[in-house]
Design a protein around this motif. Structure first.
Motif, PDB file in Angstrom:
ATOM      1  N   CYS A 185       0.479  -1.384   0.263  1.00 53.98           N
ATOM      2  CA  CYS A 185      -0.071  -0.146   0.049  1.00 53.98           C
ATOM      3  C   CYS A 185       0.585   1.350   0.163  1.00 53.98           C
ATOM      4  N   LEU A 186       2.030   0.932   1.010  1.00 51.32           N
ATOM      5  CA  LEU A 186       2.754   2.741   0.897  1.00 51.32           C
ATOM      6  C   LEU A 186       3.286   2.501  -0.544  1.00 51.32           C
ATOM      7  N   SER A 187       4.343   1.498  -1.099  1.00 53.99           N
ATOM      8  CA  SER A 187       4.244   1.786  -2.526  1.00 53.99           C
ATOM      9  C   SER A 187       3.173   2.360  -3.581  1.00 53.99           C
ATOM     10  N   LEU A 188       1.788   1.332  -3.140  1.00 53.94           N
ATOM     11  CA  LEU A 188       0.575   2.424  -4.525  1.00 53.94           C
ATOM     12  C   LEU A 188       1.199   3.761  -4.086  1.00 53.94           C
ATOM     13  N   LEU A 189       1.252   4.289  -2.478  1.00 56.60           N
ATOM     14  CA  LEU A 189       1.171   5.572  -2.328  1.00 56.60           C
ATOM     15  C   LEU A 189       2.172   6.789  -3.054  1.00 56.60           C
ATOM     16  N   GLY A 190       4.027   5.998  -3.518  1.00 58.47           N
ATOM     17  CA  GLY A 190       4.343   6.546  -3.426  1.00 58.47           C
ATOM     18  C   GLY A 190       3.978   6.507  -5.329  1.00 58.47           C
ATOM     19  N   ARG A 191       3.486   5.869  -5.996  1.00 61.63           N
ATOM     20  CA  ARG A 191       3.156   5.664  -6.663  1.00 61.63           C
ATOM     21  C   ARG A 191       2.728   6.949  -7.324  1.00 61.63           C
ATOM     22  N   LEU A 192       1.347   6.413  -6.809  1.00 57.07           N
ATOM     23  CA  LEU A 192      -0.153   7.788  -7.566  1.00 57.07           C
ATOM     24  C   LEU A 192       0.405   9.440  -6.606  1.00 57.07           C
ATOM     25  N   ALA A 193       1.342   9.076  -5.295  1.00 56.88           N
ATOM     26  CA  ALA A 193       1.105  10.794  -5.120  1.00 56.88           C
ATOM     27  C   ALA A 193       2.347  11.177  -5.631  1.00 56.88           C
ATOM     28  N   GLY A 194       3.027  10.105  -6.515  1.00 58.61           N
ATOM     29  CA  GLY A 194       3.966  11.719  -6.711  1.00 58.61           C
ATOM     30  C   GLY A 194       4.265  10.840  -8.479  1.00 58.61           C
ATOM     31  N   SER A 195       5.271  10.228  -8.058  1.00 54.61           N
ATOM     32  CA  SER A 195       5.704   9.714  -9.480  1.00 54.61           C
ATOM     33  C   SER A 195       4.343   9.797 -11.360  1.00 54.61           C
ATOM     34  N   GLU A 196       3.342   8.708 -10.834  1.00 53.27           N
ATOM     35  CA  GLU A 196       2.812   8.553 -12.288  1.00 53.27           C
ATOM     36  C   GLU A 196       1.180   9.040 -12.225  1.00 53.27           C
ATOM     37  N   ARG A 197       1.095   9.808 -11.266  1.00 50.61           N
ATOM     38  CA  ARG A 197      -0.176  10.658 -11.426  1.00 50.61           C
ATOM     39  C   ARG A 197      -0.242  11.173 -12.746  1.00 50.61           C
ATOM     40  N   ASP A 198       0.507  11.993 -13.205  1.00 49.91           N
ATOM     41  CA  ASP A 198       0.536  12.950 -14.129  1.00 49.91           C
ATOM     42  C   ASP A 198      -0.168  12.159 -15.469  1.00 49.91           C
TER      43      ASP A 198
END
Length: 1990
Positions: free
Chosen positions: A1688-1701
């Motif tokens: 879950c935490l690594s997912l947060l990393g992806r969604l909050a930061g890197s991959e969102r845009d």
């Protein structure tokens, strides 16, 4: 004057007169209602025409001038604007016509214009020729009207039973005409008009066209004369003529001449009869009640001058042109005087009555009886008029009864003459010249007169006085009841005459007397009396001395003579081999004996033809054995004529089946036709020789014809199978061979002295063939070669004769060729329109040929099938192919064309036309032949026009009448029925052909293009652009007749079945894509067809309900197509007219003439819930529904005494077949055959005794089956009508533009329809077969109702109205709901599929009360109190009332719905679950929930999930089978989710073991490989990809868990533990989902749900609730939970930061069309995932400890954000933190998330405000923006353009509400994320900055965690902590890290961010009346960051 000079285009000499005739005909003959008034008007209008009968309008110079100028100045035409220029040619023709008929120039011009208009009805004629026909037709209408008016008078002879008012009107009118000299006018016209004279005039001016035209003109002229003469005749039948008129009539008759054969023509005959009726007082004897009035009116008794004038005129010795006619009139007058002398009033006329004897003598001298026989009886029309016959009968009988002395004188004179003749014969001297043959003539007259009895009057009975008592059932004499009373004097006298004339009969009168007896024996009773007379004559004299009977007129004498002849001639039987056989021996029968024998044979034939008793008595007489003697005589050398008579006589005997069987044997035995050849015999003997040698050389064939007649009679009774057994191969074959090879095939080449005889021979032999083939049914045994033993040899047996004929017709045989050439000859002869000898027999022969072909076509299929199965070596070709062969005469393939040409002669030859239509219809079933036929029919233009005209003429025929075969007593009725059947066949031919591909016959006959594409046809009215009148025009004109009147289309009443087929043809033309365009255009523009017919719906025919329903069905189906087409083409006015016609409940003002009648008022009283009912009428659609009777009387079960019921039912079902209309019906004839065969098979005496009872039972079975067939047809018609009604309703509501019916009106219409439908279907006796259609209709109607109400609410009207909802009152809605629930309950256990419709309806209905989506404005909500006390709105009120109604049905309804939800048909289950879902959602009391839980339905639903597992697994294969299991699963999940939304329900679900069931489902572990199946995608996009299918299974399950977790929050732990177990069971799958590489939309949805569940369950505390778990398992669980947490935490990393845009951009690229939508959905999903994970972090932090210093750490102490400081997004490479513990996300991520969320918040807020503004000022938005808003909701390019503006603004509004609510959701999520982020930041910073002890590098070798572990209060967390981040990675936090953290944080969490955060709280949190901790947390973090370094 100018006004009078306008031209009437209907032609004043024709149109108005035609109208007059139609009115007269309608009033008098057809007795139409309300016709007296119309007749009165017409008579007033036409009185001048009647007074100046047949006078033409005179010529005038002024008219001539006007017509001459018409080509330059034009001429006015009535009813048209302005004047019209006419071509010069037309005017020239007008002048010719004017001179030709001596009529006014304008009248001539009018005739020509009318001719031009009528030309299409007369193909092949020019307008001038048509004008000639119209001129004479006008005259004929006049004459017919006059005749009919006179016939309607009351009088002394007959009555038409008309109303008194009508009779008074016509009597007054005709009396006036008579007083103005009508008689003389008629007599003048009859003398003036003559066909030859008129033809000469016409010939000179080229006024005659082809043969048909000549015949038609001649017929019209003849009919005019006839009608005029008949008028006079009808007058004298009823009322006497005045003195002058009578004398004028006598004067006319003086000049009459006879035709070539000595007979009168029919016009003169009518006038003679008119005079005879003038001199007739026979009504005095009848003693009717008005006798005295009639006597008063009789000038014979009241006017002395009348009698004296007529008397002197008839006594005048001046001879007439026809002395015989003078004699008849004198005889009639003499008899009249004799009657008068016997009346009291006659005493005054004594001077005249004395002269009666003298007059009678004069009449006899004038050969009165001879003239009556030749002149009167010789006239063809004599026997066609009943009153002619009655008058001549009274003339003859009066003479015999009133003048007995004269009769005696005649007898004495005859005896005297006989002696003279005898003497002169003996002395060989010449016969004396003074011989009078009066008695001879009288007898022959009587014989001739009574031998024809076309009306079945049996007038001859007056000559027979019943001697024995008549208590005899078969003899209904004229005095049946008074058997013992004395018969009237006249009858006694007449019977005495018959008997006395036979006593001591002189030989000269012998033949005449026999002929008289033959005439008097004509009739069933007369024959019986005559038989008795001949019997008693013989009996009385049997004791004579000579031993030979005395009276020469007796059976005894006659049969005795026959035997003597036989004895004598038999001795002379020659040896067949002797050469002089052909010269008859000298001792033979003299000519006189021949005539005597012939006469007696004819008498015998007449008697035994009529009387069966006589037949049996004579045949079984032991001494006479007539059959044997006659057959014996046939072998002797007797002239062929006598042999013919003998054969005729035998044929009459053969009418009794008992005699027929023995006759066959005798016939075979005597070898009349030699069937056995003696060995060594050189030449044939018997009838074959007679035919070939004697008859052929004489060129006369009486013997052959009578032989055919005998065979024809015998085959009717029975065909002997073993005829001739033992001597030859048994059977009928030799006879058939003789008839075929010696009679039929050579007949065209033989010579005939009498030309007519050729056709008589053909007719008689073809009749036999026809009967043989008609009775033949192909059997399998016919195709097996059977062997018989004959004199020791094996020889093949004969086949049945029918088989042989079939075989010859199915081969290119001489017999078929001859039949076809006969047909060609026949049509050629008919085309000449000339009479020729033998015409009647030719027509009959042609008819037999056509019947043979028809029967062959009918039986051919069975024949060929049996032949194929038997594998016999016969070769046959289908007849329809043989008919395409080339004709040897014309060298063209025109056989079928010849057959079709008979339709052209339907007027003169209706039966042939009927058979021809039948054959064509059979051939039309073969598609391959149709195309060739079209070629053959159109190959030659002249033939093509004729064929078309023939078909059209048959369809146009007005005389056709529907009837049954039983009505055929009357020949006119029979012809009318045949014409009707012909029309039926032609229409069926069209219907069949239209189903085949183009070009086909129907298209050609209906006037479409067959050489170009059909759709390019341009239909026109006939005559326009040279368009001929086609069958379509004929059909339309038949249908249109009467549509302008109130009674509606006349055809629907007069010929219901015909009308039904006509409507069907039109429907087919409209429905077929090729013909639809041209047809609909034509019907709409030139005919206004649909409107004019629909306004007369419903058609009510009590006598033929089935046909009326079918008519309406086809009409409604056509109307539905029309509505659809006009709506698509935007022809609004057309659509509007039809819509208002069908739906309006306001009366139409179409009957402006004040005849709106009472019916409308009475009909409207049933209007529903209206108190102002008088102004309303029933809607057309509803009255059509009323006309469909839902109840159906079923035939009761068979009550059988002898047969076994089950077996009979089995037999019946075996006899069933599907007929043309597609109904399954039982073939009654076949069943009858089967049953009778069964009865015949019974053996034994008992069976014979029971036979009548058995036959009675067979009859009752057949009646029952007929009734069953009727019921099936009736049900099918009702189904069809209801189906059509439904499609019309659905088209009205769906296809027509919505704005044609305003919403309020639409709801009322739907309400009326729904309530009426329900009332009908819920009645006790409604037929179950109709329910499915009703259910379907209810479904669509409810759907439209709901749609209409919703759209009305969206437009924002009606919500405030107190009556409830929208325009439709709540009470009506409740009524609809009640009926719907009644309907659901009434369907009981069966009909599950039907209930699916009803559940759908219920769902639509419940949707009405659903509150629409409202925009979330984020304004402060009202205080709680205000909310509680607010009045309830319309929605909740309706919802509450709905629920109350549903609950009032109690358990019964619950039971039905739950049962359907649990098992049965898939669709019903899904809909039942949906209904449950809906009801549970509004059921606040949880009644239904309790029921489901307590009754076990819920448990059964839950347990069925396991069974679904296998089906669902199969769905994930690349090519799935059916998707049904998926939909069922989704429905189940939706329902369970609804149940889980209440705490009670959720607990119940857990108790039922829901989660346990789902744990065992393996489908969740079968995640498909997303890439592998790209290839298999369904191109239409309908079948989802495997991954999507997997998600459709997983997502509902996750949602269900989420709901359960939310609902069980109080006993949260129990639910959480179970769900966690599910997560752990499927842990691998879940983890792979969490690691998901491709974050697509679906993946994000999965993640948002998964993280939501994990955040509530994967908590350390959850495991303790799971009960006692051993430590190993606990360790394993712990590991899983830690893994979930990490992922879950690594997912947060992806969604909050890197991959969102990147993801958002990708979404825009992949689906540019609906990018806005997709982007929103992705934003929401991502925010949701972040919110869930942050909530999870918060929960973990809170659960670990309440204080920060003991809490666990989730994020590493690094403040660097995964993006540039200035917020500018940098590359992905820079976002990867370069720290050692990068596996643990850093706090910088949280800070980054916080910042982003704050920024997003403002973005969303801004957009939310904008959308709100747009929504409030929706009306002011520019159209471009509206379009843009709609774009997302409408599919397809350019779709936005097509929708209306109202619709557009509705869609825009819906879109805005969607946007606003979406934004509101995002705002809520952002605010939540901000809050949780702040909390997590604060917790971590507090720990890192206050409590964390940094490790210096030098201590790095020491394990750092020992310090903390001792601090933890609870050890169970240790596993989580070590994995959670305080293990290795976090134990290396150095001071430097902490400092960096602090500085980074301080920089990141700057002033700007803090202001923003506080602003968020200000903007959002206060408004939402919930208080957040943002402010407090910001303050604390700020405090932490400002702390000085410790």
């Amino acid at each position: 004057m100018a006004a009078q000079m306008a031209v009437n285009s209907g032609a004043s000499l024709w149109g108005p007169l035609k109208e007059l005739w139609e009115t007269v005909d309608g009033a008098v003959l057809r007795r139409q209602p309300e016709s007296v008034h119309l007749l009165d008007l017409q008579l007033k209008k036409h009185k001048p025409h009647f007074l100046s009968l047949f006078k033409n309008p005179p010529k005038s110079a002024e008219q001539r001038e006007k017509v001459r100028k018409a080509s330059t100045e034009g001429i006015a035409i009535q009813g048209q604007q302005g004047s019209r220029l006419l071509p010069e040619q037309l005017l020239t023709e007008a002048f010719i016509l004017s001179d030709l008929f001596d009529i006014g120039e304008l009248a001539a011009l009018e005739l020509l214009l009318a001719g031009e208009q009528q030309q299409p009805y007369f193909p092949g004629l020019t307008r001038g020729l048509v004008a000639v026909l119209l001129y004479w037709d006008g005259k004929l209408c006049m004459a017919n009207s006059l005749r009919t008016l006179i016939q309607s008078r009351q009088g002394k002879t007959f009555t038409l039973d008309l109303s008194g008012e009508l009779v008074a009107l016509t009597t007054r009118f005709t009396d006036e005409l008579m007083s103005q000299g009508l008689t003389k006018r008629i007599l003048t016209l009859v003398s003036e008009i003559s066909v030859t004279r008129e033809f000469e005039r016409l010939q000179k001016e080229r006024g005659l066209g082809n043969e048909k035209h000549r015949k038609e003109v001649a017929d019209l002229i003849k009919e005019c004369r006839q009608a005029l003469a008949d008028s006079l005749f009808s007058w004298t039948c009823q009322s006497p003529l005045s003195k002058d008129d009578t004398l004028a009539l006598i004067g006319h008759l003086e000049t009459v001449t006879a035709q070539a054969d000595g007979s009168l023509d029919s016009v003169s005959l009518a006038l003679v009869m008119a005079l005879l009726y003038c001199l007739d007082v026979s009504f005095i004897e009848q003693g009717t009640e008005d006798r005295d009035d009639l006597l008063q009116a009789l000038p014979l008794l009241t006017e002395r001058q009348y009698v004296s004038a007529v008397h002197s005129r008839l006594m005048d010795s001046q001879p007439w042109k026809l002395p015989g006619l003078q004699a008849v009139c004198r005889l009639a007058w003499a008899l009249l005087l004799r009657v008068l002398s016997q009346l009291p009033q006659g005493s005054a006329l004594v001077e005249f009555t004395e002269a009666d004897e003298a007059l009678a003598d004069q009449a006899l001298l004038g050969d009165v009886f001879l003239f009556m026989k030749e002149g009167i009886l010789g006239c063809e029309s004599f026997s066609q008029e009943e009153f002619y016959i009655r008058r001549v009968h009274s003339l003859i009988t009066d003479f015999l009864a009133l003048m007995p002395m004269k009769v005696k004188q005649l007898r004495n004179r005859a005896d005297e003459d006989a002696r003279l003749v005898h003497m002169s014969l003996q002395m060989d001297s010449e016969l004396p010249s003074s011989l009078r043959k009066d008695l001879d003539h009288l007898m022959i007259l009587i014989g001739e007169f009574y031998s024809k009895d076309p009306f079945g009057l049996e007038l001859g009975l007056e000559f027979w006085c019943p001697t024995e008592s008549l208590q005899h059932s078969s003899l209904q004499g004229s005095y049946l009841g008074m058997a013992l009373q004395r018969p009237p004097h006249k009858q006694v006298v007449l019977s005495k005459f018959v008997r006395q004339m036979g006593d001591l009969l002189p030989s000269t009168l012998y033949i005449s007397y026999l002929r008289m007896l033959k005439g008097l024996a004509n009739g069933p009773q007369c024959a019986h009396y005559c038989f008795s007379l001949l019997k008693t004559n013989g009996a009385a004299h049997s004791d004579n001395i000579q031993g030979v009977s005395g009276s020469p007129v007796s059976w005894e004498h006659f049969f005795h003579s026959l035997m003597l002849y036989h004895e004598n001639l038999r001795r002379d039987l020659p040896n067949p081999d002797s050469a002089h056989y052909r010269h008859p021996p000298l001792r033979g029968i003299t000519q006189r004996e021949m005539e005597g024998l012939t006469s007696f044979l004819q008498l015998l034939t007449t008697i035994i033809t009529w009387s069966e008793n006589a037949r049996l008595a004579l045949c079984e007489h032991p001494q006479w054995t007539p059959a044997v003697v006659m057959l014996g005589l046939l072998q002797c050398s007797v002239p062929p004529v006598l042999k013919a008579e003998l054969l005729h006589c035998l044929a009459a005997f053969g009418k009794s089946p008992e005699i027929a069987a023995s006759l066959w044997q005798s016939l075979e035995y005597t070898q009349i036709l030699q069937t056995v050849r003696a060995p060594g015999q050189r030449q044939a003997a018997g009838i074959e020789v007679e035919l070939n040698e004697i008859e052929s050389s004489c060129e006369e064939y009486p013997l052959t014809r009578s032989f055919c007649h005998l065979i024809s009679t015998l085959v009717e009774g029975s065909l002997p199978v073993n005829l001739g057994a033992g001597l030859r191969v048994p059977g009928f074959q030799p006879y058939l061979n003789f008839l075929r090879d010696s009679v039929f095939l050579p007949f065209p080449t033989r010579a005939y002295r009498r030309p007519a005889e050729k056709w008589e021979v053909a007719d008689s032999v073809l009749e036999v063939f026809h009967k043989l083939l008609r009775d033949y049914e192909p059997q399998p045994s016919d195709f097996v070669q059977e062997i018989v033993e004959l004199q020791g040899e094996q020889v093949p047996a004969h086949k049945p004769p029918g088989h042989s004929i079939m075989f010859h017709l199915l081969n290119d045989s001489p017999m078929l060729a001859l039949c076809l050439s006969l047909l060609e000859e026949g049509v050629r002869q008919l085309d000449t329109y000339a009479p020729f000898p033998g015409k009647k027999h030719l027509q009959s022969a042609v008819l037999h040929c056509l019947c043979l072909l028809d029967l062959a076509l009918q039986k051919e299929a069975v024949f060929m099938d049996l032949l194929r199965e038997s594998q016999a070596s016969l070769l046959v070709s289908p007849l329809e192919q043989l008919l395409q062969g080339v004709s040897p005469q014309t060298r063209r393939a025109d056989h079928i064309v010849n057959i079709a040409r008979y339709l052209y002669h339907s007027s003169s030859n209706p039966e042939a036309a009927f058979q021809s239509a039948k054959i064509l219809r059979r051939i039309a079933n073969y598609p391959n032949i149709q195309i060739r036929l079209v070629g053959d029919f159109t190959h030659d233009q002249a033939v093509s026009d004729k064929l078309m005209a023939g078909f059209v003429e048959c369809l146009d025929n007005e005389d056709a009448e529907e009837g049954t075969e039983k009505d055929d007593v009357d020949s006119q009725k029979k012809v009318a029925r045949i014409r009707h059947e012909t029309q039926i066949h032609i229409l069926n031919l069209l219907i069949t052909s239209l189903e085949l591909k183009a070009p086909n016959l129907a298209l050609y006959l209906l006037g479409y293009e067959v050489k170009k594409p059909v759709s390019s046809t341009n239909l026109q009215d006939p005559g326009v652009l040279g368009c001929p009148r086609s069958c379509l025009h004929a059909i339309l004109s038949r249908l249109q007749r009467g549509t302008e009147k109130r009674s509606g289309p006349a055809l629907t009443q007069q010929a219901p079945h015909l009308a039904e087929l006509c409507y069907q043809v039109i429907y087919q033309l409209c429905a077929c894509p090729d013909t639809s365009g041209p047809t609909m255009r034509y019907l709409r523009t030139s005919q206004d067809f649909l409107f004019s017919h629909l306004q007369h719906l419903p058609f009510i025919l009590p006598s033929n309900q089935i046909a009326a329903l079918s008519q309406m069905s086809w009409l409604m189906k056509t109307a539905a197509i029309e509505l659809r087409v006009t709506s698509l083409n935007r022809q609004r006015s057309h659509t509007q007219r039809l819509v208002s016609l069908l739906l309006d409940d306001q009366p139409h003002a179409q009957h402006a003439d004040g005849e709106s009648g009472m019916e409308d008022e009475t009909r409207s009283v049933s209007g529903f819930l209206h108190f102002d009912t008088v102004s309303k009428v029933r809607r057309k659609l509803l009255s059509v529904l009323d006309a469909i009777e839902f109840s159906q009387d079923m035939p009761e079960l068979l009550q059988l005494d002898f047969f076994e019921r089950t077996q009979i039912e089995q037999v019946i079902s075996n006899c069933e077949h599907v007929n043309e209309q597609g109904h399954t019906v039982c073939n009654v004839k076949l069943l009858h055959r089967v049953l009778v065969a069964e009865v015949n098979a019974l053996q034994g005496m008992a069976a014979i005794g029971q036979r009548p009872l058995l036959m009675e039972e067979v009859n009752s079975i057949l009646q029952q089956v007929v009734e069953r067939n009727r019921v099936r047809r009736s049900l099918s018609a009702k189904r069809h009508a209801l189906q059509s009604w439904r499609s019309l309703v659905e088209t009205l509501l769906t296809a027509c533009p919505a704005d044609l019916i305003p919403a309020d009106e639409r709801q009322l219409i739907i309400r009326d329809l729904l309530l009426d439908l329900h009332d009908k279907v819920l009645s006790e006796d409604a037929a179950g077969e109709l329910m499915p259609i009703v259910a379907g209709a209810v479904f669509t109607l409810t759907a439209h109702l709901s749609q209409s109400v919703l759209s009305e609410q969206q437009q924002g009207v009606g919500l405030e109205a107190s009556s409830g909802f929208a325009s439709i009152a709540n009470s009506a809605l409740h009524l609809i709901l009640r009926k719907l629930l009644d309907f659901i309950l009434s369907t009981g256990g069966g009909y599950q599929r039907l209930r699916a419709h009803l559940y759908g309806s219920l769902l639509y209905y419940l949707q009405i009360a659903q509150k629409p989506e409202e925009p979330d404005t984020l304004q402060t909500g009202k205080a709680m109190w205000e909310r509680l006390t607010a009045p309830e709105d319309g929605f909740s009120k309706l919802q509450r009332e709905n629920l109350a109604i549903i609950e009032s049905y109690g358990k019964a309804l619950m039971e039905v719905v739950c049962r359907d939800a649990c098992d049965g048909h898939e669709i019903s289950r899904m809909l039942a679950m949906a209904v449950l879902d809906r009801i549970l959602s509004i059921d606040r009391q949880n009644q239904w929930l309790l029921y489901i839980c307590n009754s076990g339905y819920l448990r059964s639903l839950v347990e069925s999930l396991r069974q679904d597992d296998v089906a669902l697994q199969s769905l994930l294969t690349p090519q799935p089978p059916l998707l049904k299991p998926l939909y069922i699963f989704e429905s189940k999940m939706a329902l369970l989710t609804r149940v889980a939304k209440t705490g009670q329900g959720a607990v119940e679900l857990l108790r039922c073991g829901l989660v346990a069931q789902l744990m065992e489902c393996q489908v969740f572990d079968m995640v498909p490989d997303s890439d592998a199946h790209r290839v298999m995608r369904d191109p239409s996009g309908f079948i989802p990809s495997p991954m999507d299918r997997y998600r459709q299974i997983l997502l509902p399950t996750l949602r269900l868990f989420q709901v359960i977790l939310t609902s069980t929050s109080i006993n949260h732990q129990q639910g959480a533990a179970q769900v966690l177990q599910w997560l752990i069971v499927h842990a691998d799958t879940i983890q792979s989902l969490l690691r998901c590489q491709e974050l697509s939309m679906g993946a994000l949805q999965e993640l948002s749900l998964l993280t939501g569940i994990i955040s509530k369950t994967a908590l350390p505390g959850a495991l303790e609730m799971g009960g006692e778990v051993n430590s190993a398992a606990l360790m394993e669980f712990q590991g899983h939970i830690n893994r979930f947490q990490r992922l879950c935490l690594s997912l947060l990393g992806r969604l909050a930061g890197s991959e969102r845009d990147r993801l958002l951009k990708q979404a825009e690229i992949s689906a540019p069309g609906d990018s806005a939508e997709r982007r929103e959905e992705m934003e929401v999903a991502m925010q949701q995932v972040c919110a869930n994970i942050m909530e999870y972090c918060q929960a973990l932090l809170l659960q670990s400890s309440a204080q920060a210093q003991f809490s666990i750490c989730l994020f590493s102490p690094s403040g660097s954000e995964p993006a540039g400081r200035d917020g500018a997004r940098t590359d992905l490479s820079s976002t990867v933190p370069s720290m050692a513990y990068s596996r643990v996300p850093s706090l910088g991520l949280v800070l980054y998330l916080l910042k982003n969320s704050a920024a997003d918040f403002f973005r969303f807020h801004q957009s939310h405000r904008q959308s709100l503004g747009k929504l409030q000022s929706l009306d002011q938005l520019p159209p471009e923006e509206l379009k843009e808003l709609c774009q997302g909701l409408v599919s397809g390019p350019g779709a936005v353009e097509k929708i209306s503006s109202v619709q557009r603004s509705l869609l825009a509004k819906r879109r805005l509400v969607q946007l606003i609510n979406n934004r509101a959701k995002l705002l809520a999520l952002c605010s939540y994320v901000i809050e949780t982020c702040l909390f997590v930041l604060w917790r971590h910073l507090e720990y890192y900055l206050l409590h964390c002890i940094p490790t210096d590098p030098k201590d790095s070798l020491l394990p750092g965690s020992t310090l903390y572990r001792s601090r933890l209060a609870d050890d169970s967390f240790s596993g989580l902590q070590s994995s959670g981040g305080r293990g290795l990675s976090l134990s290396r936090v150095s001071q430097q890290d902490l400092d960096l953290l602090k500085s980074d944080m301080a920089a990141g969490f700057g002033e700007a961010l803090q202001r923003k955060l506080l602003e968020v709280e200000g903007l959002y949190s206060q408004v939402r009346s919930r208080y957040t901790f943002i402010q407090a947390l910001v303050r604390r973090i700020r405090g932490l960051l400002r702390q000085p370094k410790s």
